[in-house]
Design an enzyme around this catalytic site. Structure first.
Site, PDB file in Angstrom:
ATOM      1  N   ASN A 234      70.580  -4.539   3.811  1.00  0.00           N
ATOM      2  CA  ASN A 234      71.243  -5.342   5.403  1.00  0.00           C
ATOM      3  C   ASN A 234      70.125  -6.440   5.164  1.00  0.00           C
ATOM      4  OD1 ASN A 234      68.964  -4.143   6.608  1.00  0.00           O
ATOM      5  ND2 ASN A 234      70.116  -2.550   6.247  1.00  0.00           N
ATOM      6  N   ASP A 303      72.681   3.699   7.962  1.00  0.00           N
ATOM      7  CA  ASP A 303      73.029   4.782   8.645  1.00  0.00           C
ATOM      8  C   ASP A 303      74.157   5.904   7.182  1.00  0.00           C
ATOM      9  OD1 ASP A 303      72.319   4.127  10.925  1.00  0.00           O
ATOM     10  OD2 ASP A 303      73.965   3.252  11.521  1.00  0.00           O
ATOM     11  N   PRO A 331      70.108  10.980   7.004  1.00  0.00           N
ATOM     12  CA  PRO A 331      69.013  12.082   7.910  1.00  0.00           C
ATOM     13  C   PRO A 331      68.250  10.341   9.406  1.00  0.00           C
ATOM     14  CG  PRO A 331      67.902  11.540   5.968  1.00  0.00           C
ATOM     15  CD  PRO A 331      69.582  11.076   5.814  1.00  0.00           C
ATOM     16  N   ASP A 332      68.610  10.971  10.240  1.00  0.00           N
ATOM     17  CA  ASP A 332      68.003   9.720  11.623  1.00  0.00           C
ATOM     18  C   ASP A 332      66.267  10.216  11.353  1.00  0.00           C
ATOM     19  OD1 ASP A 332      67.025   8.270  13.737  1.00  0.00           O
ATOM     20  OD2 ASP A 332      68.867   8.478  14.482  1.00  0.00           O
ATOM     21  N   ILE A 333      65.374   9.308  10.513  1.00  0.00           N
ATOM     22  CA  ILE A 333      64.275   9.659  10.371  1.00  0.00           C
ATOM     23  C   ILE A 333      63.652   9.098  11.496  1.00  0.00           C
ATOM     24  CG2 ILE A 333      62.065   8.584   9.176  1.00  0.00           C
ATOM     25  CD1 ILE A 333      64.065   7.239   7.574  1.00  0.00           C
ATOM     26  N   PHE A 353      62.991   1.189  17.288  1.00  0.00           N
ATOM     27  CA  PHE A 353      63.308  -0.331  17.410  1.00  0.00           C
ATOM     28  C   PHE A 353      64.510   0.149  17.665  1.00  0.00           C
ATOM     29  CE2 PHE A 353      60.840  -4.050  17.072  1.00  0.00           C
ATOM     30  CZ  PHE A 353      59.641  -3.502  17.109  1.00  0.00           C
ATOM     31  N   LYS A 367      69.568   4.266  23.441  1.00  0.00           N
ATOM     32  CA  LYS A 367      69.205   4.574  22.944  1.00  0.00           C
ATOM     33  C   LYS A 367      67.743   5.394  22.599  1.00  0.00           C
ATOM     34  CE  LYS A 367      70.597   2.147  19.050  1.00  0.00           C
ATOM     35  NZ  LYS A 367      70.395   1.264  17.910  1.00  0.00           N
ATOM     36  N   LYS A 371      67.495   9.199  20.768  1.00  0.00           N
ATOM     37  CA  LYS A 371      66.083   9.345  19.364  1.00  0.00           C
ATOM     38  C   LYS A 371      65.022  10.105  20.497  1.00  0.00           C
ATOM     39  CE  LYS A 371      67.803   6.427  16.761  1.00  0.00           C
ATOM     40  NZ  LYS A 371      68.525   5.753  15.439  1.00  0.00           N
TER      41      LYS A 371
HETATM   42  N1  CTP Z   1      66.232   4.881  12.363  1.00  0.00           N
HETATM   43  C1  CTP Z   1      65.815   5.683  11.251  1.00  0.00           C
HETATM   44  N2  CTP Z   1      66.857   6.276  10.781  1.00  0.00           N
HETATM   45  C2  CTP Z   1      67.702   6.224  10.563  1.00  0.00           C
HETATM   46  C3  CTP Z   1      68.730   5.180  11.412  1.00  0.00           C
HETATM   47  C4  CTP Z   1      67.699   4.369  12.684  1.00  0.00           C
HETATM   48  O1  CTP Z   1      64.430   6.263  11.855  1.00  0.00           O
HETATM   49  N3  CTP Z   1      68.660   6.989   9.449  1.00  0.00           N
HETATM   50  C5  CTP Z   1      65.336   4.339  12.750  1.00  0.00           C
HETATM   51  C6  CTP Z   1      65.363   3.093  12.977  1.00  0.00           C
HETATM   52  O2  CTP Z   1      64.259   2.819  12.279  1.00  0.00           O
HETATM   53  C7  CTP Z   1      65.149   2.282  14.052  1.00  0.00           C
HETATM   54  C8  CTP Z   1      65.528   3.207  15.713  1.00  0.00           C
HETATM   55  O3  CTP Z   1      66.080   4.506  14.386  1.00  0.00           O
HETATM   56  O4  CTP Z   1      64.025   2.471  15.247  1.00  0.00           O
HETATM   57  C9  CTP Z   1      67.355   2.467  15.919  1.00  0.00           C
HETATM   58  O5  CTP Z   1      67.858   2.294  14.795  1.00  0.00           O
HETATM   59  P1  CTP Z   1      69.228   1.208  14.637  1.00  0.00           P
HETATM   60  O6  CTP Z   1      69.732   1.322  13.257  1.00  0.00           O
HETATM   61  O7  CTP Z   1      68.718   0.225  15.344  1.00  0.00           O
HETATM   62  O8  CTP Z   1      70.536   2.729  15.635  1.00  0.00           O
HETATM   63  P2  CTP Z   1      70.460   3.099  14.946  1.00  0.00           P
HETATM   64  O9  CTP Z   1      70.058   5.167  15.284  1.00  0.00           O
HETATM   65  O10 CTP Z   1      71.301   3.465  13.757  1.00  0.00           O
HETATM   66  O11 CTP Z   1      71.800   3.521  15.607  1.00  0.00           O
HETATM   67  P3  CTP Z   1      74.080   2.609  16.173  1.00  0.00           P
HETATM   68  O12 CTP Z   1      73.864   1.825  14.781  1.00  0.00           O
HETATM   69  O13 CTP Z   1      74.432   3.453  16.272  1.00  0.00           O
HETATM   70  O14 CTP Z   1      72.947   1.171  16.797  1.00  0.00           O
END
Ligand code: CTP
Length: 428
Positions: A234, A303, A331-333, A353, A367, A371
Protein backbone atom coordinates in the site's frame (compact mmCIF):
# COMPACT_ATOMS: atom_id res chain seq x y z
CA UNK A 1 33.81 0.97 -1.54
CA UNK A 2 31.67 0.41 1.52
CA UNK A 3 33.14 3.55 3.11
CA UNK A 4 32.36 5.60 0.04
CA UNK A 5 28.81 4.41 0.10
CA UNK A 6 28.66 5.28 3.79
CA UNK A 7 29.89 8.82 3.02
CA UNK A 8 27.37 9.20 0.17
CA UNK A 9 24.51 8.14 2.45
CA UNK A 10 25.74 10.51 5.10
CA UNK A 11 25.68 13.40 2.62
CA UNK A 12 22.21 12.39 1.53
CA UNK A 13 21.10 12.19 5.13
CA UNK A 14 22.50 15.65 5.76
CA UNK A 15 20.59 16.98 2.72
CA UNK A 16 17.37 15.39 3.90
CA UNK A 17 17.87 16.79 7.37
CA UNK A 18 18.44 20.25 5.91
CA UNK A 19 14.84 20.57 4.74
CA UNK A 20 13.45 18.52 7.55
CA UNK A 21 14.86 20.41 10.50
CA UNK A 22 14.10 24.01 9.50
CA UNK A 23 13.00 25.97 12.57
CA UNK A 24 13.93 23.25 15.07
CA UNK A 25 16.40 25.51 16.90
CA UNK A 26 14.56 28.81 16.59
CA UNK A 27 15.56 31.10 19.46
CA UNK A 28 18.51 28.94 20.53
CA UNK A 29 21.95 30.50 20.89
CA UNK A 30 24.70 28.07 20.00
CA UNK A 31 28.38 28.73 20.52
CA UNK A 32 30.23 26.66 17.92
CA UNK A 33 33.88 26.08 18.81
CA UNK A 34 36.37 24.83 16.22
CA UNK A 35 39.75 23.34 17.10
CA UNK A 36 42.52 22.08 14.81
CA UNK A 37 41.47 19.16 12.60
CA UNK A 38 40.72 18.33 8.99
CA UNK A 39 37.11 17.77 10.04
CA UNK A 40 36.82 21.58 10.32
CA UNK A 41 35.31 21.51 6.84
CA UNK A 42 32.35 19.61 8.28
CA UNK A 43 31.94 22.36 10.89
CA UNK A 44 31.27 24.78 8.03
CA UNK A 45 28.34 22.66 6.85
CA UNK A 46 27.21 22.15 10.45
CA UNK A 47 27.18 25.92 10.96
CA UNK A 48 25.00 26.30 7.86
CA UNK A 49 22.56 23.66 9.13
CA UNK A 50 22.43 25.33 12.55
CA UNK A 51 21.44 28.67 11.04
CA UNK A 52 18.91 26.94 8.76
CA UNK A 53 17.45 25.27 11.84
CA UNK A 54 16.91 28.78 13.26
CA UNK A 55 19.79 28.99 15.75
CA UNK A 56 21.92 32.07 16.36
CA UNK A 57 25.48 30.85 15.96
CA UNK A 58 28.57 32.43 17.50
CA UNK A 59 31.76 30.87 16.21
CA UNK A 60 34.95 30.73 18.27
CA UNK A 61 38.10 29.27 16.68
CA UNK A 62 41.44 28.24 18.10
CA UNK A 63 44.67 29.24 16.39
CA UNK A 64 45.04 25.67 15.10
CA UNK A 65 41.50 25.68 13.67
CA UNK A 66 42.44 28.74 11.59
CA UNK A 67 45.09 26.60 9.87
CA UNK A 68 42.32 24.38 8.48
CA UNK A 69 39.52 26.82 7.65
CA UNK A 70 39.39 30.61 7.75
CA UNK A 71 37.34 32.77 10.09
CA UNK A 72 36.12 34.51 6.91
CA UNK A 73 34.23 31.37 5.86
CA UNK A 74 32.78 30.85 9.32
CA UNK A 75 31.76 34.52 9.59
CA UNK A 76 29.98 34.32 6.24
CA UNK A 77 28.12 31.14 7.26
CA UNK A 78 27.19 32.27 10.77
CA UNK A 79 26.54 35.90 9.84
CA UNK A 80 28.58 37.07 12.84
CA UNK A 81 32.22 38.05 13.38
CA UNK A 82 34.27 35.13 14.68
CA UNK A 83 36.22 35.27 17.94
CA UNK A 84 39.73 33.81 17.93
CA UNK A 85 41.52 35.55 20.78
CA UNK A 86 40.94 36.07 24.46
CA UNK A 87 42.42 39.55 24.02
CA UNK A 88 39.75 40.54 21.49
CA UNK A 89 39.14 44.23 22.22
CA UNK A 90 35.55 44.15 20.87
CA UNK A 91 34.19 43.15 24.26
CA UNK A 92 33.61 46.37 26.27
CA UNK A 93 34.74 44.71 29.47
CA UNK A 94 37.54 42.86 27.63
CA UNK A 95 36.17 39.60 28.98
CA UNK A 96 35.13 37.71 25.85
CA UNK A 97 35.32 34.40 27.73
CA UNK A 98 32.73 35.51 30.28
CA UNK A 99 30.34 37.20 27.84
CA UNK A 100 30.40 34.44 25.25
CA UNK A 101 29.86 31.61 27.70
CA UNK A 102 26.89 33.44 29.28
CA UNK A 103 25.26 34.21 25.95
CA UNK A 104 25.08 30.53 24.90
CA UNK A 105 22.30 27.98 25.43
CA UNK A 106 24.84 25.31 24.47
CA UNK A 107 28.51 25.14 23.51
CA UNK A 108 29.39 22.64 20.79
CA UNK A 109 33.06 21.98 20.06
CA UNK A 110 33.26 20.40 16.61
CA UNK A 111 35.82 19.29 15.72
CA UNK A 112 37.36 18.65 19.14
CA UNK A 113 41.00 17.60 18.69
CA UNK A 114 42.80 15.20 21.04
CA UNK A 115 44.85 18.15 22.28
CA UNK A 116 41.77 20.25 23.03
CA UNK A 117 40.15 17.36 24.91
CA UNK A 118 43.36 17.05 26.95
CA UNK A 119 43.15 20.76 27.75
CA UNK A 120 39.54 20.38 28.90
CA UNK A 121 40.46 17.36 31.03
CA UNK A 122 43.11 19.43 32.80
CA UNK A 123 40.97 22.54 33.13
CA UNK A 124 43.49 24.57 31.15
CA UNK A 125 42.76 27.99 29.72
CA UNK A 126 45.50 28.53 27.14
CA UNK A 127 43.21 29.97 24.46
CA UNK A 128 39.83 31.68 24.33
CA UNK A 129 37.85 28.50 23.55
CA UNK A 130 39.30 26.41 26.40
CA UNK A 131 39.03 29.45 28.67
CA UNK A 132 35.34 30.01 27.98
CA UNK A 133 34.60 26.30 28.43
CA UNK A 134 36.22 26.53 31.87
CA UNK A 135 34.39 29.76 32.66
CA UNK A 136 30.96 28.52 31.53
CA UNK A 137 28.15 28.21 34.09
CA UNK A 138 27.87 24.41 34.26
CA UNK A 139 24.09 24.17 34.49
CA UNK A 140 23.16 26.95 32.07
CA UNK A 141 25.64 26.31 29.27
CA UNK A 142 26.01 22.58 28.56
CA UNK A 143 29.12 21.54 26.62
CA UNK A 144 28.92 19.06 23.75
CA UNK A 145 32.18 17.71 22.37
CA UNK A 146 32.48 16.09 18.92
CA UNK A 147 35.87 14.36 18.82
CA UNK A 148 37.79 14.17 15.53
CA UNK A 149 41.16 12.51 15.23
CA UNK A 150 43.31 9.74 13.83
CA UNK A 151 42.33 6.25 14.99
CA UNK A 152 45.55 5.71 16.98
CA UNK A 153 45.11 9.03 18.78
CA UNK A 154 41.50 8.05 19.47
CA UNK A 155 42.45 4.62 20.84
CA UNK A 156 45.35 5.95 22.94
CA UNK A 157 44.79 5.36 26.66
CA UNK A 158 45.53 9.03 27.37
CA UNK A 159 42.73 10.18 25.05
CA UNK A 160 40.28 7.63 26.43
CA UNK A 161 41.23 8.69 29.97
CA UNK A 162 40.71 12.35 29.07
CA UNK A 163 37.31 11.59 27.51
CA UNK A 164 36.19 9.80 30.67
CA UNK A 165 37.43 12.74 32.71
CA UNK A 166 35.60 15.43 30.72
CA UNK A 167 32.41 13.32 30.78
CA UNK A 168 32.75 13.02 34.56
CA UNK A 169 33.22 16.81 34.68
CA UNK A 170 29.89 17.31 32.91
CA UNK A 171 30.71 17.41 29.19
CA UNK A 172 28.47 15.47 26.80
CA UNK A 173 30.84 13.51 24.55
CA UNK A 174 29.33 12.66 21.16
CA UNK A 175 30.20 9.37 19.49
CA UNK A 176 32.69 9.17 16.62
CA UNK A 177 32.21 7.57 13.25
CA UNK A 178 34.18 4.71 11.76
CA UNK A 179 35.76 4.85 8.33
CA UNK A 180 38.40 6.27 6.02
CA UNK A 181 40.42 9.03 7.63
CA UNK A 182 42.16 12.05 6.11
CA UNK A 183 45.53 10.42 6.87
CA UNK A 184 44.60 7.43 4.68
CA UNK A 185 44.08 5.03 7.58
CA UNK A 186 40.76 3.42 8.40
CA UNK A 187 39.25 3.20 11.87
CA UNK A 188 37.42 5.04 14.64
CA UNK A 189 37.81 8.74 15.24
CA UNK A 190 36.02 10.38 12.33
CA UNK A 191 33.85 13.27 13.39
CA UNK A 192 30.09 12.79 12.90
CA UNK A 193 28.64 14.25 9.72
CA UNK A 194 27.02 17.70 9.89
CA UNK A 195 23.46 16.32 9.75
CA UNK A 196 24.26 13.83 12.49
CA UNK A 197 25.69 16.57 14.72
CA UNK A 198 22.52 18.58 14.24
CA UNK A 199 20.32 15.61 15.17
CA UNK A 200 22.45 14.95 18.26
CA UNK A 201 22.17 18.57 19.36
CA UNK A 202 18.41 18.73 18.84
CA UNK A 203 17.98 15.48 20.78
CA UNK A 204 20.25 16.76 23.56
CA UNK A 205 18.22 19.97 23.95
CA UNK A 206 14.83 18.18 23.92
CA UNK A 207 12.85 17.60 27.12
CA UNK A 208 13.06 13.98 28.34
CA UNK A 209 9.56 12.88 29.42
CA UNK A 210 10.19 9.30 28.21
CA UNK A 211 13.46 8.69 30.04
CA UNK A 212 13.67 5.03 31.08
CA UNK A 213 10.92 3.93 28.66
CA UNK A 214 11.37 1.34 25.89
CA UNK A 215 9.27 2.43 22.94
CA UNK A 216 8.34 0.01 20.18
CA UNK A 217 7.08 1.48 16.89
CA UNK A 218 5.81 -0.26 13.76
CA UNK A 219 5.97 1.79 10.57
CA UNK A 220 5.41 1.67 6.83
CA UNK A 221 3.48 -0.77 4.67
CA UNK A 222 3.89 -4.53 4.50
CA UNK A 223 4.51 -6.51 1.33
CA UNK A 224 2.50 -9.66 0.74
CA UNK A 225 4.10 -11.82 -1.94
CA UNK A 226 2.04 -13.31 -4.76
CA UNK A 227 5.08 -14.87 -6.40
CA UNK A 228 8.85 -14.09 -6.35
CA UNK A 229 8.41 -10.90 -8.42
CA UNK A 230 4.96 -9.60 -7.47
CA UNK A 231 3.10 -8.68 -4.36
CA UNK A 232 0.47 -6.55 -2.70
CA UNK A 233 1.41 -3.48 -0.71
CA UNK A 234 0.00 0.00 0.00
CA UNK A 235 1.02 3.64 -0.21
CA UNK A 236 2.14 4.18 3.38
CA UNK A 237 5.52 5.98 3.30
CA UNK A 238 6.49 5.25 6.91
CA UNK A 239 7.20 8.95 7.54
CA UNK A 240 4.85 9.31 10.52
CA UNK A 241 6.20 6.20 12.24
CA UNK A 242 9.81 7.23 11.63
CA UNK A 243 9.07 10.72 12.96
CA UNK A 244 7.53 9.18 16.09
CA UNK A 245 10.55 6.90 16.57
CA UNK A 246 12.82 9.94 16.34
CA UNK A 247 10.68 12.03 18.69
CA UNK A 248 10.59 9.20 21.24
CA UNK A 249 14.36 8.89 21.14
CA UNK A 250 14.71 12.67 21.54
CA UNK A 251 12.39 12.36 24.54
CA UNK A 252 14.87 10.00 26.18
CA UNK A 253 13.43 6.56 25.35
CA UNK A 254 15.20 3.49 24.01
CA UNK A 255 13.47 2.99 20.69
CA UNK A 256 12.99 -0.06 18.46
CA UNK A 257 11.50 0.60 15.04
CA UNK A 258 10.02 -2.31 13.10
CA UNK A 259 9.97 -1.02 9.52
CA UNK A 260 8.16 -2.41 6.50
CA UNK A 261 9.66 -1.81 3.04
CA UNK A 262 10.39 1.95 2.97
CA UNK A 263 13.32 4.04 1.76
CA UNK A 264 13.75 6.30 4.78
CA UNK A 265 16.99 6.82 6.70
CA UNK A 266 17.03 5.39 10.23
CA UNK A 267 16.69 8.13 12.88
CA UNK A 268 19.88 8.42 14.94
CA UNK A 269 20.06 6.28 18.02
CA UNK A 270 17.06 4.15 17.00
CA UNK A 271 17.33 0.37 16.65
CA UNK A 272 15.73 -0.59 13.34
CA UNK A 273 14.44 -4.01 12.33
CA UNK A 274 13.47 -4.34 8.65
CA UNK A 275 10.61 -6.67 7.81
CA UNK A 276 8.66 -7.53 4.66
CA UNK A 277 5.34 -9.26 5.20
CA UNK A 278 2.70 -8.82 7.88
CA UNK A 279 3.71 -12.20 9.30
CA UNK A 280 7.35 -11.02 9.58
CA UNK A 281 6.19 -7.81 11.24
CA UNK A 282 3.99 -9.80 13.59
CA UNK A 283 6.87 -12.09 14.66
CA UNK A 284 9.38 -9.26 15.23
CA UNK A 285 6.86 -7.06 17.03
CA UNK A 286 5.63 -9.81 19.34
CA UNK A 287 9.23 -10.56 20.34
CA UNK A 288 10.05 -6.90 21.07
CA UNK A 289 6.76 -6.37 22.92
CA UNK A 290 8.04 -8.65 25.68
CA UNK A 291 10.26 -5.85 26.98
CA UNK A 292 8.68 -2.66 25.58
CA UNK A 293 6.83 -0.26 27.87
CA UNK A 294 5.08 1.71 25.10
CA UNK A 295 3.86 0.30 21.78
CA UNK A 296 2.87 2.67 18.97
CA UNK A 297 1.41 0.94 15.92
CA UNK A 298 1.65 3.25 12.92
CA UNK A 299 2.24 0.55 10.31
CA UNK A 300 -0.30 0.11 7.52
CA UNK A 301 -0.36 -3.66 7.88
CA UNK A 302 -1.98 -5.52 4.97
CA UNK A 303 -5.26 -6.99 6.21
CA UNK A 304 -4.99 -9.99 3.89
CA UNK A 305 -2.25 -11.97 2.17
CA UNK A 306 -2.44 -14.38 -0.76
CA UNK A 307 -3.24 -17.81 0.66
CA UNK A 308 -0.36 -19.34 -1.31
CA UNK A 309 2.68 -17.44 -2.56
CA UNK A 310 3.80 -19.19 -5.76
CA UNK A 311 7.38 -20.46 -5.66
CA UNK A 312 7.95 -19.38 -9.27
CA UNK A 313 6.74 -16.43 -11.30
CA UNK A 314 3.15 -17.01 -12.38
CA UNK A 315 3.11 -17.06 -16.21
CA UNK A 316 0.30 -16.21 -18.60
CA UNK A 317 -1.07 -19.54 -19.81
CA UNK A 318 -2.43 -18.20 -23.12
CA UNK A 319 -6.07 -18.66 -22.14
CA UNK A 320 -6.58 -14.94 -21.58
CA UNK A 321 -7.85 -15.73 -18.06
CA UNK A 322 -6.10 -14.03 -15.11
CA UNK A 323 -5.06 -16.39 -12.30
CA UNK A 324 -7.47 -16.46 -9.38
CA UNK A 325 -6.00 -15.44 -6.04
CA UNK A 326 -7.35 -16.63 -2.72
CA UNK A 327 -6.64 -14.54 0.42
CA UNK A 328 -6.34 -15.24 4.11
CA UNK A 329 -6.50 -12.68 6.91
CA UNK A 330 -3.31 -11.48 8.57
CA UNK A 331 -2.97 -11.40 12.35
CA UNK A 332 -3.97 -8.09 13.93
CA UNK A 333 -0.71 -7.16 15.63
CA UNK A 334 -2.05 -4.25 17.65
CA UNK A 335 -5.16 -6.04 18.90
CA UNK A 336 -3.11 -9.08 19.91
CA UNK A 337 -0.57 -7.03 21.83
CA UNK A 338 -3.29 -4.91 23.45
CA UNK A 339 -4.84 -8.15 24.77
CA UNK A 340 -1.55 -9.44 26.22
CA UNK A 341 -1.10 -9.67 29.99
CA UNK A 342 1.59 -6.94 30.03
CA UNK A 343 -0.73 -4.50 28.25
CA UNK A 344 -3.66 -5.43 30.48
CA UNK A 345 -1.63 -4.96 33.65
CA UNK A 346 -0.49 -1.49 32.53
CA UNK A 347 3.18 -2.42 31.97
CA UNK A 348 2.80 -1.82 28.23
CA UNK A 349 0.91 1.27 27.04
CA UNK A 350 -0.57 0.73 23.56
CA UNK A 351 -1.29 3.43 21.01
CA UNK A 352 -3.08 2.62 17.76
CA UNK A 353 -3.41 4.57 14.54
CA UNK A 354 -6.40 4.64 12.28
CA UNK A 355 -6.15 5.46 8.60
CA UNK A 356 -9.68 6.29 7.49
CA UNK A 357 -11.15 7.72 4.34
CA UNK A 358 -14.27 9.28 5.95
CA UNK A 359 -16.17 9.70 9.26
CA UNK A 360 -12.92 10.12 11.13
CA UNK A 361 -14.26 10.54 14.66
CA UNK A 362 -16.90 7.78 14.57
CA UNK A 363 -14.53 5.33 12.93
CA UNK A 364 -11.75 6.22 15.37
CA UNK A 365 -13.92 5.70 18.43
CA UNK A 366 -15.17 2.37 17.10
CA UNK A 367 -11.64 1.27 16.27
CA UNK A 368 -10.28 2.23 19.68
CA UNK A 369 -12.91 0.03 21.31
CA UNK A 370 -12.35 -2.81 18.84
CA UNK A 371 -8.58 -2.79 19.29
CA UNK A 372 -8.81 -2.38 23.06
CA UNK A 373 -6.21 0.41 23.25
CA UNK A 374 -6.22 3.35 25.68
CA UNK A 375 -5.23 5.86 22.97
CA UNK A 376 -5.88 5.99 19.25
CA UNK A 377 -4.58 8.56 16.77
CA UNK A 378 -6.76 8.91 13.72
CA UNK A 379 -5.89 10.46 10.39
CA UNK A 380 -7.29 10.57 6.89
CA UNK A 381 -5.22 8.06 4.89
CA UNK A 382 -5.47 9.69 1.45
CA UNK A 383 -4.60 13.11 2.95
CA UNK A 384 -1.44 11.89 4.68
CA UNK A 385 0.20 9.01 2.81
CA UNK A 386 3.57 10.15 1.49
CA UNK A 387 3.19 13.75 2.67
CA UNK A 388 5.45 15.56 5.11
CA UNK A 389 2.53 16.99 7.06
CA UNK A 390 -0.54 15.54 8.68
CA UNK A 391 -3.31 16.26 11.21
CA UNK A 392 -4.33 13.91 14.02
CA UNK A 393 -7.39 13.32 16.12
CA UNK A 394 -6.52 11.70 19.45
CA UNK A 395 -9.26 9.61 21.01
CA UNK A 396 -9.07 8.23 24.55
CA UNK A 397 -11.44 7.46 27.41
CA UNK A 398 -11.52 11.15 28.36
CA UNK A 399 -12.57 12.38 24.91
CA UNK A 400 -11.03 13.88 21.83
CA UNK A 401 -7.90 16.02 21.36
CA UNK A 402 -7.19 17.64 18.01
CA UNK A 403 -3.62 18.05 16.81
CA UNK A 404 -4.00 20.48 13.87
CA UNK A 405 -2.12 20.13 10.58
CA UNK A 406 1.63 20.43 11.08
CA UNK A 407 4.82 18.72 9.92
CA UNK A 408 4.97 15.04 10.85
CA UNK A 409 8.01 15.84 13.01
CA UNK A 410 6.09 18.46 14.98
CA UNK A 411 3.05 16.19 15.30
CA UNK A 412 5.25 13.31 16.42
CA UNK A 413 6.64 15.49 19.23
CA UNK A 414 3.16 16.51 20.32
CA UNK A 415 1.97 12.90 20.25
CA UNK A 416 4.96 11.80 22.33
CA UNK A 417 4.16 14.52 24.88
CA UNK A 418 0.48 13.44 24.93
CA UNK A 419 1.53 9.81 25.50
CA UNK A 420 3.96 10.81 28.27
CA UNK A 421 1.15 12.70 30.05
CA UNK A 422 -1.08 9.63 29.93
CA UNK A 423 1.42 7.06 31.23
CA UNK A 424 0.20 5.38 34.43
CA UNK A 425 3.55 6.10 36.11
CA UNK A 426 3.34 9.82 35.30
CA UNK A 427 0.02 10.01 37.16
CA UNK A 428 1.43 8.40 40.30
N1 CTP B 1 -2.87 -2.99 12.73
C1 CTP B 1 -2.07 -4.04 13.12
N2 CTP B 1 -2.16 -5.24 12.47
C2 CTP B 1 -3.03 -5.42 11.46
C3 CTP B 1 -3.86 -4.36 11.05
C4 CTP B 1 -3.76 -3.16 11.71
O1 CTP B 1 -1.26 -3.88 14.05
N3 CTP B 1 -3.08 -6.59 10.87
C5 CTP B 1 -2.81 -1.71 13.46
C6 CTP B 1 -2.29 -0.55 12.67
O2 CTP B 1 -0.90 -0.43 12.80
C7 CTP B 1 -3.04 0.61 13.29
C8 CTP B 1 -4.35 0.01 13.71
O3 CTP B 1 -4.12 -1.38 13.82
O4 CTP B 1 -2.42 1.05 14.47
C9 CTP B 1 -5.50 0.27 12.77
O5 CTP B 1 -5.15 -0.02 11.45
P1 CTP B 1 -6.14 0.27 10.25
O6 CTP B 1 -5.57 -0.23 8.99
O7 CTP B 1 -6.62 1.70 10.31
O8 CTP B 1 -7.39 -0.58 10.69
P2 CTP B 1 -7.78 -2.07 10.48
O9 CTP B 1 -7.63 -2.79 11.77
O10 CTP B 1 -7.04 -2.65 9.33
O11 CTP B 1 -9.33 -1.92 10.17
P3 CTP B 1 -10.05 -1.44 8.81
O12 CTP B 1 -9.11 -1.71 7.68
O13 CTP B 1 -11.27 -2.25 8.79
O14 CTP B 1 -10.34 0.03 8.98
Amino acid sequence: MHERRHAAFATLRAMITTNDLAGELTGRRILLGLTGGVAAFKAAEFCRLLTQAGATVQVVMTEAACQFITPVTMQALSGRPVYTSQWDARADNNMAHINLSREADAIVVAPASADFIAQLAQGRADELLALLCLARPLAAAPLLVAPAMNREMWAHPATQRNLRQIAADGAHVLPVGHGEQACGETGNGRMLEAGELLEELIAFLSPKPLLGQHVLVTAGPTFEAIDPVRGITNRSSGKMGFAIARAAREAGADVTLIAGPVTLPTPRGVLRVDVGSALDMHASTMAEAQTATIFIATAAVADWRPAHAAGQKIKKDGSGQPPSLAFVENPDILAEIARSPRARSGDLYCVGFAAESEDLLANAQAKRARKGVPLLAANLGPATFGRNDNALLLVDAQGVTELPRASKRALARQLVAEIARRLPRAEA
